[in-house]
Design an enzyme around this catalytic site. Structure first.
Site, PDB file in Angstrom:
ATOM      1  N   ASP A 131       0.832  -1.198   0.000  1.00  0.00           N
ATOM      2  CA  ASP A 131       0.000   0.000   0.000  1.00  0.00           C
ATOM      3  C   ASP A 131       0.871   1.253   0.000  1.00  0.00           C
ATOM      4  O   ASP A 131       0.579   2.227  -0.698  1.00  0.00           O
ATOM      5  CB  ASP A 131      -0.912  -0.027   1.223  1.00  0.00           C
ATOM      6  CG  ASP A 131      -1.775   1.208   1.342  1.00  0.00           C
ATOM      7  OD1 ASP A 131      -2.517   1.512   0.395  1.00  0.00           O
ATOM      8  OD2 ASP A 131      -1.709   1.886   2.385  1.00  0.00           O
TER       9      ASP A 131
ATOM     10  N   ASP B 157      -6.360  -6.466  -1.628  1.00  0.00           N
ATOM     11  CA  ASP B 157      -5.276  -6.783  -0.697  1.00  0.00           C
ATOM     12  C   ASP B 157      -4.179  -7.582  -1.394  1.00  0.00           C
ATOM     13  O   ASP B 157      -2.982  -7.344  -1.190  1.00  0.00           O
ATOM     14  CB  ASP B 157      -5.811  -7.589   0.484  1.00  0.00           C
ATOM     15  CG  ASP B 157      -6.727  -6.781   1.395  1.00  0.00           C
ATOM     16  OD1 ASP B 157      -6.756  -5.541   1.259  1.00  0.00           O
ATOM     17  OD2 ASP B 157      -7.407  -7.392   2.235  1.00  0.00           O
TER      18      ASP B 157
ATOM     19  N   GLU C   5      -1.971  -5.370  -3.600  1.00  0.00           N
ATOM     20  CA  GLU C   5      -1.007  -4.614  -2.790  1.00  0.00           C
ATOM     21  C   GLU C   5       0.136  -5.521  -2.342  1.00  0.00           C
ATOM     22  O   GLU C   5       1.302  -5.104  -2.331  1.00  0.00           O
ATOM     23  CB  GLU C   5      -1.715  -3.994  -1.594  1.00  0.00           C
ATOM     24  CG  GLU C   5      -2.666  -2.869  -1.968  1.00  0.00           C
ATOM     25  CD  GLU C   5      -3.505  -2.377  -0.812  1.00  0.00           C
ATOM     26  OE1 GLU C   5      -4.121  -1.305  -0.944  1.00  0.00           O
ATOM     27  OE2 GLU C   5      -3.559  -3.072   0.234  1.00  0.00           O
TER      28      GLU C   5
END
Length: 226
Positions: free
Chosen positions: A49, A118, A121
């Site tokens: 991220d 997710d 990332e």
């Protein structure tokens, strides 16, 4: 470590050959599959991220040297939000390579926006740790592609813009009505109607209420402004 066929194919789609294949294995391992001898991708997600954020901040600054912080912030948010990461993950079929526990498999985890975002990332972090920032940056910019150049339109918050349009004309804020909900509980699909005081309205359908509201607001704004 020898990569499975699905991870070799994913590696090709990413455009990065891993010197440390354990990183890509960890990046696609969901917490539902973790164990004493298997790390999941949560820590990589945290790092990825931040790497994604730096790549996009640099790209936005370089792409528009006259933009103010107030102009750059919504563009940045549009590029790094979970929905965008999930869209990119779908384009490279990341879901096919995810390692999921039985419960997530049965509940359609390979299609879930949160799991795909997710995972994307985590993959960014894996490339960063394996090849450095330049390798991660090159991959991100290639996969995000035209999104970076067209982000000003994508960053426009349609619900806010529609509300401002209505208020400028003395109307009440638009209403958002859920007119339908289909699909299983683990992967619902929502149909939302955005409606103005005079009854003018547009419906949109998406996998989340937020996305459906934004899509309906954008379509209604386009209609009333044309």
């Amino acid at each position: 470590m020898k990569l499975s066929a699905d991870l070799k194919a994913l590696q090709t789609r990413l455009g990065h050959d891993f010197a440390r294949p354990d990183l890509i294995v960890r990046a696609v391992t969901h917490a539902s599959m973790s164990g004493p001898n298997r790390d999941d991708n949560q820590r990589l997600e945290f790092l990825g991220d931040r790497v994604l954020g730096l790549v996009m901040a640099e790209a936005l600054l370089a792409g528009d040297r006259a933009a103010s912080e107030g102009q750059l912030a919504p563009r940045f948010n549009a590029l790094v939000r979970k929905e965008t990461c999930a869209d990119v993950a779908r384009e490279i079929d990341l879901g096919a390579a995810l390692k999921l526990g039985r419960s997530e498999m049965l509940s359609g985890g390979r299609r879930k926006m949160a799991l795909l975002g997710d995972g994307m990332e985590a993959v960014i972090a894996a490339v960063y740790l394996d090849g450095g920032f330049d390798a991660a940056k090159a991959m991100v910019l290639r996969l995000w592609g035209d999104r970076v150049r067209s982000v000003e339109e994508d960053a426009r918050d349609a619900k806010t813009s529609l509300q401002e349009w209505a208020q400028a004309r003395g109307q009440q804020p638009p209403r958002y009505l859920e007119t339908a909900r289909t699909g299983p509980d683990h992967a619902p699909v929502f149909t939302i109607r955005a409606e103005l005081d005079d009854g003018t309205g547009v419906e949109a359908t998406a996998g989340s209420k937020r996305q459906a509201e934004q899509m309906a607001a954008k379509a209604l704004l386009t209609r009333v402004e044309s």
